[in-house]
Motif scaffolding. Structure first.
Motif, PDB file in Angstrom:
ATOM      1  N   GLU A  75       0.851  -1.211   0.000  1.00  0.00           N
ATOM      2  CA  GLU A  75       0.000   0.000   0.000  1.00  0.00           C
ATOM      3  C   GLU A  75       0.884   1.259   0.000  1.00  0.00           C
ATOM      4  O   GLU A  75       0.667   2.191  -0.757  1.00  0.00           O
ATOM      5  N   ARG A  76       1.880   1.240   0.886  1.00  0.00           N
ATOM      6  CA  ARG A  76       2.738   2.413   1.033  1.00  0.00           C
ATOM      7  C   ARG A  76       3.535   2.658  -0.240  1.00  0.00           C
ATOM      8  O   ARG A  76       3.670   3.779  -0.728  1.00  0.00           O
ATOM      9  N   PHE A  77       4.034   1.586  -0.815  1.00  0.00           N
ATOM     10  CA  PHE A  77       4.849   1.696  -2.024  1.00  0.00           C
ATOM     11  C   PHE A  77       4.011   2.262  -3.176  1.00  0.00           C
ATOM     12  O   PHE A  77       4.431   3.171  -3.886  1.00  0.00           O
ATOM     13  N   LEU A  78       2.812   1.733  -3.336  1.00  0.00           N
ATOM     14  CA  LEU A  78       1.955   2.189  -4.445  1.00  0.00           C
ATOM     15  C   LEU A  78       1.527   3.642  -4.280  1.00  0.00           C
ATOM     16  O   LEU A  78       1.351   4.351  -5.260  1.00  0.00           O
ATOM     17  N   GLN A  79       1.401   4.063  -3.031  1.00  0.00           N
ATOM     18  CA  GLN A  79       1.033   5.463  -2.796  1.00  0.00           C
ATOM     19  C   GLN A  79       2.147   6.397  -3.244  1.00  0.00           C
ATOM     20  O   GLN A  79       1.904   7.405  -3.888  1.00  0.00           O
ATOM     21  N   GLU A  80       3.369   6.030  -2.897  1.00  0.00           N
ATOM     22  CA  GLU A  80       4.484   6.922  -3.230  1.00  0.00           C
ATOM     23  C   GLU A  80       5.017   6.704  -4.644  1.00  0.00           C
ATOM     24  O   GLU A  80       5.537   7.627  -5.271  1.00  0.00           O
ATOM     25  N   VAL A  81       4.873   5.469  -5.146  1.00  0.00           N
ATOM     26  CA  VAL A  81       5.423   5.143  -6.472  1.00  0.00           C
ATOM     27  C   VAL A  81       4.299   4.520  -7.308  1.00  0.00           C
ATOM     28  O   VAL A  81       4.259   3.304  -7.511  1.00  0.00           O
ATOM     29  N   PRO A  82       3.373   5.337  -7.789  1.00  0.00           N
ATOM     30  CA  PRO A  82       2.161   4.759  -8.381  1.00  0.00           C
ATOM     31  C   PRO A  82       2.314   4.197  -9.795  1.00  0.00           C
ATOM     32  O   PRO A  82       1.414   3.504 -10.262  1.00  0.00           O
ATOM     33  N   ALA A  83       3.446   4.453 -10.464  1.00  0.00           N
ATOM     34  CA  ALA A  83       3.546   3.977 -11.852  1.00  0.00           C
ATOM     35  C   ALA A  83       4.996   3.658 -12.211  1.00  0.00           C
ATOM     36  O   ALA A  83       5.932   4.065 -11.504  1.00  0.00           O
ATOM     37  N   ILE A  84       5.168   2.968 -13.305  1.00  0.00           N
ATOM     38  CA  ILE A  84       6.509   2.549 -13.750  1.00  0.00           C
ATOM     39  C   ILE A  84       7.425   3.768 -13.935  1.00  0.00           C
ATOM     40  O   ILE A  84       8.597   3.736 -13.557  1.00  0.00           O
ATOM     41  N   GLU A  92      17.702   5.838  -5.519  1.00  0.00           N
ATOM     42  CA  GLU A  92      17.952   4.530  -4.902  1.00  0.00           C
ATOM     43  C   GLU A  92      17.794   4.554  -3.374  1.00  0.00           C
ATOM     44  O   GLU A  92      17.246   3.624  -2.784  1.00  0.00           O
ATOM     45  N   ASP A  93      18.266   5.629  -2.732  1.00  0.00           N
ATOM     46  CA  ASP A  93      18.164   5.696  -1.270  1.00  0.00           C
ATOM     47  C   ASP A  93      16.705   5.665  -0.822  1.00  0.00           C
ATOM     48  O   ASP A  93      16.358   5.038   0.175  1.00  0.00           O
ATOM     49  N   ARG A  94      15.852   6.364  -1.568  1.00  0.00           N
ATOM     50  CA  ARG A  94      14.416   6.393  -1.216  1.00  0.00           C
ATOM     51  C   ARG A  94      13.793   5.001  -1.441  1.00  0.00           C
ATOM     52  O   ARG A  94      12.983   4.544  -0.648  1.00  0.00           O
ATOM     53  N   LYS A  97      14.694   2.878   1.385  1.00  0.00           N
ATOM     54  CA  LYS A  97      13.952   3.251   2.591  1.00  0.00           C
ATOM     55  C   LYS A  97      12.538   2.643   2.524  1.00  0.00           C
ATOM     56  O   LYS A  97      12.015   2.131   3.513  1.00  0.00           O
ATOM     57  N   LEU A  98      11.912   2.694   1.336  1.00  0.00           N
ATOM     58  CA  LEU A  98      10.567   2.127   1.196  1.00  0.00           C
ATOM     59  C   LEU A  98      10.585   0.610   1.369  1.00  0.00           C
ATOM     60  O   LEU A  98       9.599   0.003   1.749  1.00  0.00           O
ATOM     61  N   TRP A  99      11.715   0.006   1.049  1.00  0.00           N
ATOM     62  CA  TRP A  99      11.840  -1.459   1.115  1.00  0.00           C
ATOM     63  C   TRP A  99      12.341  -1.920   2.490  1.00  0.00           C
ATOM     64  O   TRP A  99      12.361  -3.105   2.787  1.00  0.00           O
ATOM     65  N   GLU A 100      12.745  -0.964   3.332  1.00  0.00           N
ATOM     66  CA  GLU A 100      13.377  -1.295   4.617  1.00  0.00           C
ATOM     67  C   GLU A 100      12.522  -2.262   5.425  1.00  0.00           C
ATOM     68  O   GLU A 100      11.351  -2.000   5.671  1.00  0.00           O
ATOM     69  N   GLY A 101      13.110  -3.379   5.817  1.00  0.00           N
ATOM     70  CA  GLY A 101      12.401  -4.366   6.628  1.00  0.00           C
ATOM     71  C   GLY A 101      11.846  -5.518   5.808  1.00  0.00           C
ATOM     72  O   GLY A 101      11.535  -6.576   6.350  1.00  0.00           O
TER      73      GLY A 101
END
Ligand code: SF4
Length: 371
Positions: A75-84, A92-94, A97-101
């Motif tokens: 959900e969080r990823f799609l909100q911030e990165v909605p398209a290809i 890359e750092d962001r 961070k979105l992938w952290e954990g």
């Protein structure tokens, strides 16, 4: 003889009645499974809108990761990165961070590489055929089958570890699932069983069966299974023996000493190497082994750190698939520091918002407020 060869053999020999009987059985199997799926499919965030991008992201996140763990990330990823397009442009750092954990960070790097390729070679649209999908980093035979069938309705099977287990039980295959011939046979069976009018739903139904009833650990719930009457393992009372269990390689143990070093309101972090485990992520400075007080003093001097106090933190453990870290931690308050080593000094809130620190260090991240 595999079921596919057997069907061809029946056709060649003109044994049409036998062929029809088998086809009838396959249709009944498909119907029973799809009916069950319709009534029992879990509500998952990527299922209500199976667009190619959403299916792709969900399939990559679900590799080696539990559904429940993936949901909030998706959900969080799609909100911030909605398209290809957004993924291709994401720093890359962001991304980290979105992938952290979530772990297995190479999945995230491959996603970005693939997004750049899609922008450059496919006009920003994921290709719909399996072969082209497999040219993209991070997309193998299973993932390409899943994307092609679920997002594009292609008549392709999608066989992951869960589906292999279900197929082995259904067909009573007692071989080792790591064996190439066994996998080939089970893949051929998956192609034969595929319901070609609804390949995406059929593939998801097979996966759902593996996740909810034909489970990997513990006894499968055969009493609730919609395809029990088709299942060889069940008929042979061999569900505990199929698939064959192989002994897992023992995990390597590694001791580490981790330092949470504070200078005024800043904490020392360093970036891991670009290759290998947790590559390119941020970590608290640490060393192999459980260091003695003398060794700790030497290491801090090497790093140009003049400690004011050194306080032990609770021990922590992190389990990777092939490795276990057993960590001893120390909070170090610093009187002065030389700018000689490769640390960055970040405020606590910056660490939480901008630096991707893998979950291996989460015990020490939690301790930040107390050191
Ligand atoms: Fe799996 Fe049992 Fe169903 Fe066979 S009957 S497919 S072993 S859940």
């Amino acid at each position: 003889m595999g079921i596919l060869c057997f069907l061809l053999f029946c056709l060649k020999m003109g044994i049409t009645s036998l062929y029809n009987k088998i086809m009838d059985k396959i249709q009944k199997f498909q119907q029973a499974l799809l009916n069950w799926y319709e009534g029992n499919a879990r509500i998952l965030p990527w299922r209500d809108d199976p667009s190619p991008y959403r299916v792709w992201i969900s399939e990559i996140m679900l590799q080696q990761t539990r559904v429940e763990a993936v949901k909030p990330y998706f959900e969080r990823f799609l909100q911030e990165v909605p398209a290809i397009l957004d993924l291709a442009a994401l720093p890359e750092d962001r991304l980290m961070k979105l992938w952290e954990g979530l772990g297995y960070y190479s999945r995230a790097r491959n996603l970005k590489k693939a997004a750049c390729m899609v922008m450059g070679q496919y006009h920003g649209r994921l290709p719909s055929d399996r072969k082209s999908l497999q040219t993209l980093p991070g997309i193998g035979p299973y993932t390409s089958g899943a994307i092609a069938s679920i997002a594009f309705g292609a008549k392709e099977p999608a066989v992951d570890g869960n589906v292999l287990r279900v197929l082995a039980r259904l067909s009573g295959n007692r071989g080792d699932l790591k064996d190439k011939t066994v996998r080939k046979d089970l893949n051929a069976l998956a192609a034969r069983l595929l319901f070609r009018q609804e390949p995406g739903n059929f593939n998801q139904a097979m996966m759902e069966l593996g996740a909810l009833l034909c489970i990997p650990n513990g006894r499968p719930k055969c009493g609730e299974c919609p395809v029990q009457s088709f299942c060889e393992a069940c008929h042979q009372d061999a569900v505990d023996q199929i698939p064959r269990k192989t002994r897992k390689a023992k995990r390597k143990m590694e001791n580490r000493t981790v330092f949470v070093i504070r200078f005024q309101d800043r904490i020392a972090l360093r970036k891991r190497q670009e290759q290998g485990l947790l590559s390119g992520l941020w970590e608290f400075p640490n060393r192999y082994g459980h260091l003695s007080p003398e060794e700790i003093g030497k290491v801090l001097t090497e790093w140009g750190i003049c400690p004011e106090t050194i306080t032990p933190l609770p021990d922590a453990k992190h389990v990777f698939s092939h490795l276990e870290w057993h960590m001893k931690g120390y909070a170090v308050r610093v009187r002065g520091r030389k700018e000689t080593c490769s640390f960055v000094w970040a405020r606590q809130e910056e660490i939480h918002h901008s630096y991707s620190v893998p979950s291996a260090f989460h015990a020490y991240l939690k301790a930040l407020g107390k050191v």
